[in-house]
Every structure is written in structure tokens, then in C-alpha cells.
Write a protein that holds these residues in place. Sequence first.
Motif, mmCIF file in Angstrom:
data_model
loop_
_atom_site.group_PDB
_atom_site.id
_atom_site.type_symbol
_atom_site.label_atom_id
_atom_site.label_comp_id
_atom_site.label_asym_id
_atom_site.label_seq_id
_atom_site.Cartn_x
_atom_site.Cartn_y
_atom_site.Cartn_z
ATOM 1 N N TYR A 97 -58.192 3.175 1.520
ATOM 2 C CA TYR A 97 -57.135 4.184 1.504
ATOM 3 C C TYR A 97 -57.284 5.225 2.592
ATOM 4 O O TYR A 97 -56.292 5.801 3.038
ATOM 5 C CB TYR A 97 -56.936 4.816 0.116
ATOM 6 N N LEU A 98 -58.495 5.485 3.070
ATOM 7 C CA LEU A 98 -58.627 6.460 4.157
ATOM 8 C C LEU A 98 -58.210 5.869 5.513
ATOM 9 O O LEU A 98 -57.524 6.513 6.289
ATOM 10 C CB LEU A 98 -60.053 6.990 4.241
ATOM 11 N N LEU A 99 -58.627 4.644 5.782
ATOM 12 C CA LEU A 99 -58.262 4.028 7.055
ATOM 13 C C LEU A 99 -56.811 3.558 7.067
ATOM 14 O O LEU A 99 -56.219 3.398 8.129
ATOM 15 C CB LEU A 99 -59.200 2.865 7.373
ATOM 16 N N GLY A 100 -56.226 3.344 5.899
ATOM 17 C CA GLY A 100 -54.831 2.936 5.822
ATOM 18 C C GLY A 100 -53.849 4.084 5.776
ATOM 19 O O GLY A 100 -52.631 3.871 5.744
ATOM 20 N N GLY A 101 -54.337 5.316 5.781
ATOM 21 C CA GLY A 101 -53.465 6.481 5.686
ATOM 22 C C GLY A 101 -52.479 6.603 6.832
ATOM 23 O O GLY A 101 -51.291 6.862 6.625
ATOM 24 N N GLY A 102 -52.949 6.428 8.045
ATOM 25 C CA GLY A 102 -52.064 6.509 9.210
ATOM 26 C C GLY A 102 -51.002 5.424 9.189
ATOM 27 O O GLY A 102 -49.837 5.665 9.531
ATOM 28 N N TYR A 103 -51.381 4.237 8.756
ATOM 29 C CA TYR A 103 -50.429 3.122 8.674
ATOM 30 C C TYR A 103 -49.358 3.402 7.625
ATOM 31 O O TYR A 103 -48.187 3.113 7.837
ATOM 32 C CB TYR A 103 -51.174 1.826 8.351
ATOM 33 N N SER A 104 -49.760 3.980 6.501
ATOM 34 C CA SER A 104 -48.765 4.290 5.471
ATOM 35 C C SER A 104 -47.818 5.389 5.928
ATOM 36 O O SER A 104 -46.665 5.438 5.498
ATOM 37 C CB SER A 104 -49.440 4.675 4.157
ATOM 38 N N MET A 105 -48.273 6.254 6.830
ATOM 39 C CA MET A 105 -47.373 7.272 7.390
ATOM 40 C C MET A 105 -46.341 6.622 8.314
ATOM 41 O O MET A 105 -45.166 6.990 8.297
ATOM 42 C CB MET A 105 -48.173 8.338 8.145
#
Length: 169
Positions: A63-71
Motif C-alpha cells: 500500500y505504500l509503494l502503490g500510493g502514487g499509482y492509486s493517485m
Amino acid sequence: MPKIFSIYVNIIDNICVKVGRFVMYGVFFMMFLLILSFVTRNIINYPLMWIIEMAQFTLTAYYLLGGGYSMITDDHVRMDLFYGKLSAKGKAKMDVFTSIFLIFFLVVLLYGSISSLQYTLEYKQKLFTAWAPYLWPIKSLMLLGILLMLLQAFSMLIKDIAKIKGIKI
């Protein structure tokens, strides 16, 4: 808008998309770990003490590394009391306003993660469990994930400002 903003947006978006798409497969690794935990604990009756912590570390990185992608994909949680009724420009104005708070929050998190990582490296911090893994790998990923989200927040801010001004990036 200056060309440097367009270059920045393209570079950060590409990095976050690549990292996000790579990290999304971490769910399969986490599922493997949890199934392995079930098998070793309930079928073989030989529980492995490291599996659950490793699954927690995997989820944290996910969830931390995927945060930018979810944005980028606009999959993050948003309070939609009146946001959905706004025009595209109105949404961009609201996003610019809320980006200020998001960026402030991410800067505070980044500062905290840097000091936490420094402490972890200086004192060779471990978890107080039977497995006792070092914490520097997950804290490094935490720092990287927060940094990527911060860079992506600036990218989104630039895109929203461009949308307000009617400029295509």
C-alpha cells in the motif's frame, strides 16, 4: 506552462505507474505466504514464526509503494459530498485546495520516515518477536513509498493547475 513541468509530470507518472504495476503483484506473494501459514500451522502442524510478519511487511510495501499509482488512476478514497457534482474545472480547483493539505501531510510523513530510518540504521533496530527481523528494509520501502506519493502529489497539483488554466500537459 513551462516545458519542465510537463517533463516532470511525465517522468513521475511513468515511475509511479511502473512501480505500482510491479507492486500490485505483491498481493499474490502475500496470498502465498498466508496459504503457506495455513498449511504449516493447520495441516503439517509446524507453524513458521516468520510468515505472518512477512505478510505484514508485504502488505505495508504494497500500500505504500502503490500510493502514487492509486493517485494516478484516481482509485484513492475521496469524500464525495459535493465533489461529484462539480465541473471538471471545479474538481481541479478543489483538488488544488486539498493538495496543499496532502503535500503538507506527506512532507511531515517524509520527515518522520527519514528520522525513523536513521534511528533504525544507527541502532540496528529489530522487531521484538521470535523472528526478530531487521526493520531497515521495510522502513526504506516506507520512505520510498512516501517520497513517490509526495512527488505524485506535486505532479497531480501541476496537472490540476493546468486544467484550471485550460492548458494541456
